[in-house]
Scaffold this active site. Structure first.
Site, PDB file in Angstrom:
ATOM      1  N   HIS A 135       7.202  -2.413  -5.847  1.00  0.00           N
ATOM      2  CA  HIS A 135       7.938  -1.161  -5.725  1.00  0.00           C
ATOM      3  C   HIS A 135       9.311  -1.502  -5.129  1.00  0.00           C
ATOM      4  O   HIS A 135       9.429  -2.451  -4.355  1.00  0.00           O
ATOM      5  CB  HIS A 135       7.149  -0.254  -4.762  1.00  0.00           C
ATOM      6  CG  HIS A 135       7.663   1.140  -4.619  1.00  0.00           C
ATOM      7  ND1 HIS A 135       8.736   1.458  -3.829  1.00  0.00           N
ATOM      8  CD2 HIS A 135       7.236   2.302  -5.151  1.00  0.00           C
ATOM      9  CE1 HIS A 135       8.940   2.768  -3.880  1.00  0.00           C
ATOM     10  NE2 HIS A 135       8.041   3.301  -4.677  1.00  0.00           N
ATOM     11  N   ASP A 212       2.048  -4.503   1.454  1.00  0.00           N
ATOM     12  CA  ASP A 212       2.378  -3.109   1.163  1.00  0.00           C
ATOM     13  C   ASP A 212       1.079  -2.449   0.698  1.00  0.00           C
ATOM     14  O   ASP A 212       0.629  -2.668  -0.426  1.00  0.00           O
ATOM     15  CB  ASP A 212       3.464  -3.075   0.082  1.00  0.00           C
ATOM     16  CG  ASP A 212       3.675  -1.675  -0.499  1.00  0.00           C
ATOM     17  OD1 ASP A 212       2.920  -0.755  -0.150  1.00  0.00           O
ATOM     18  OD2 ASP A 212       4.594  -1.523  -1.323  1.00  0.00           O
TER      19      ASP A 212
HETATM   20  C1  LIG Z   1       3.315   0.519  -3.779  1.00  0.00           C
HETATM   21  C2  LIG Z   1       4.275   1.396  -3.039  1.00  0.00           C
HETATM   22  N1  LIG Z   1       4.983   0.880  -2.052  1.00  0.00           N
HETATM   23  C3  LIG Z   1       5.850   1.615  -1.345  1.00  0.00           C
HETATM   24  C4  LIG Z   1       6.055   2.937  -1.613  1.00  0.00           C
HETATM   25  C5  LIG Z   1       7.030   3.728  -0.800  1.00  0.00           C
HETATM   26  O1  LIG Z   1       6.353   4.688  -0.067  1.00  0.00           O
HETATM   27  P1  LIG Z   1       7.147   5.797   0.751  1.00  0.00           P
HETATM   28  O2  LIG Z   1       8.109   6.427  -0.202  1.00  0.00           O
HETATM   29  O3  LIG Z   1       6.084   6.735   1.213  1.00  0.00           O
HETATM   30  O4  LIG Z   1       7.838   5.097   1.887  1.00  0.00           O
HETATM   31  C6  LIG Z   1       5.348   3.520  -2.664  1.00  0.00           C
HETATM   32  C7  LIG Z   1       5.576   4.935  -3.050  1.00  0.00           C
HETATM   33  O5  LIG Z   1       5.418   5.314  -4.188  1.00  0.00           O
HETATM   34  C8  LIG Z   1       4.424   2.731  -3.386  1.00  0.00           C
HETATM   35  O6  LIG Z   1       3.707   3.256  -4.383  1.00  0.00           O
END
Ligand SMILES: Cc1ncc(COP(=O)(O)O)c(C=O)c1O
Length: 418
Positions: A135, A212
């Site tokens: 991400h 993550d």
């Molecule tokens: C795999 C992954 N990492 C990080 C994030 C970021 O999360 P946030 O926007 O809640 O900080 C997301 C959000 O879609 C995600 O799916």
């Protein structure tokens, strides 16, 4: 092909949980009519159970107060609820309480580690490894760190099915590798990565590992001691709690060695104009007034999923995934994107001759909420040579009938588009 009715009988599933989620029972406006909501966008954010909604209302109606600082009754109630939640979170992921730092979400967790650990311990020429599945929030903070410090970002390649090429990962590891940061579960494809093995190999070259876990917490049991990860981040809103709250877990000795992230109230022990001393963990990383009701709601959300049972959730969602994969693959011209052997309940797909966005719009007109686009994974989409996908992401409150409606909905939409 198996029918939804047959599956429902064979696998009673977790239908009973639906009554706990008010939004699942709302009619939504689709054009000039109202439709039953079919919510299949759980990877973006999950719906909230009454237990969470009531907790937030109760906080504001009964004990709204700033925490930690006040001797008065309401401050004590709020502090107790907030700290009690920290205890629950620690127990849930098998961490110590002072290793649970409340942050805004996964994005902030990655940025915190990059800005503090990264800035202090990395130097020019050091290497950071991520994977092609990440991400944007697990790419950009590391790029920023590389730019600032002159470090090098390495990327583990993936197969066409969306799995990390482990042999290639091993080739990337060397004595210059200082940080490995990978997702537990891919939000775009659903791939579950072999994070325990990734962590063990990183440790052999002395690197620290950030996991993550944004997409892992809602679906599987996460145990930081068993994984032996150094850092792990997740977001409350994806795990049935409110937005604006999340967690950074870090091993105590690493958190102790890191400088604070933000300065301000709460993160200090004493302040003079000459020198400030910092608070003990976890408050050192919690400057300013936090999202109090969010923190409390996260503990309640974890209580809720534990009452449903993580094993039951994983087992049921796997059946939903298998059923959905079978139903969708049977549609002419439809291709599932992401077919890893070990997968969570994400159905990303493309249909020949249609654009994912147009499909999403026509599904919305039938009350079906899916997400379209690159899912904040542009490099992954580039690697797969596609502009994006249409993604249905399932939670334990979804059922077989909703998958039938999705399959029918796609067929209707495709007819209109082709
Ligand atoms: C795999 C992954 N990492 C990080 C994030 C970021 O999360 P946030 O926007 O809640 O900080 C997301 C959000 O879609 C995600 O799916």
């Amino acid at each position: 092909m198996t029918s939804a009715n047959a599956m429902e009988k064979e696998t009673p599933g977790l239908e009973w949980t639906r009554k706990d989620f008010p939004l699942l029972h709302k009619l939504i406006k689709t054009g000039n009519k109202e439709s039953k909501l079919i919510y299949l966008d759980n990877a973006a954010t999950s719906q909230k159970p009454l237990a969470v909604i009531n907790t937030i209302t109760d906080y504001y109606e009964r004990y709204n107060s700033n925490i930690h600082r006040g001797a008065h009754y309401l401050a004590q109630l709020a502090t107790e609820a907030y700290e009690n939640s920290r205890k629950k979170i620690a127990a849930h992921i098998n961490a110590n309480e002072n290793e649970i730092n409340f942050v805004r979400g996964t994005t902030e967790a990655v940025n915190l580690v990059a800005s503090t650990y990264g800035r202090k311990f990395l130097k020019a020429g050091d290497e950071i490894i991520i994977s092609a599945l990440e991400h944007h929030s697990n790419i950009v903070p590391w790029q920023m760190l590389c730019e600032e410090k002159g470090c090098i970002l390495r990327v583990i390649p993936i197969t066409d099915t969306g799995e990390i090429m482990f042999e290639e990962y091993l080739k990337l590891l060397n004595s210059k590798t200082k940080i490995v940061s990978v997702g537990y579960v891919s939000n775009a494809l659903g791939t579950i990565n072999p994070v325990k093995e990734i962590i063990a190999e990183a440790h052999k070259v002395g690197a620290v590992v950030f996991i993550d876990a944004a997409q892992a917490l809602p679906h599987i049991k996460v145990d930081v001691k068993d994984l032996d990860c150094d850092f792990l981040g997740f977001s409350g809103h994806k795990v049935f709690a409110s937005t604006g709250i999340g967690v950074l877990y870090g091993k105590e000795k690493l958190l102790e060695a890191m400088p604070p992230y933000m300065g301000g109230g709460e993160m200090i022990k004493t302040v003079t104009f000459e020198k400030t001393t910092y608070n003990d963990l976890p408050y050192k990383f919690e400057a300013g007034t936090p999202n109090i009701e969010g923190g409390i709601s996260l503990g309640v959300a974890l209580d809720y999923i534990n009452s449903v049972g993580l094993e039951q959730i994983a087992e049921y969602e796997h059946k939903l995934l298998e059923y959905g994969t079978e139903k969708l693959t049977a549609i002419d011209g439809l291709k599932i994107i992401g077919t890893a052997k070990n997968k969570s309940s994400v159905l990303s797909f493309l249909v020949e001759g249609t654009h994912p966005y147009d499909l999403g719009v026509l599904l919305n007109e039938q009350g079906i909420a899916v997400r379209t686009g690159h899912h904040c994974c542009e490099p992954l989409m580039n690697r797969l040579g596609i502009p994006g996908t249409c993604r249905a992401s399932l939670a334990f409150y979804n059922n077989f009938e909703e998958i039938d409606l999705l399959a029918e909905g796609i067929q209707k939409a495709v007819k209109l588009l082709q």
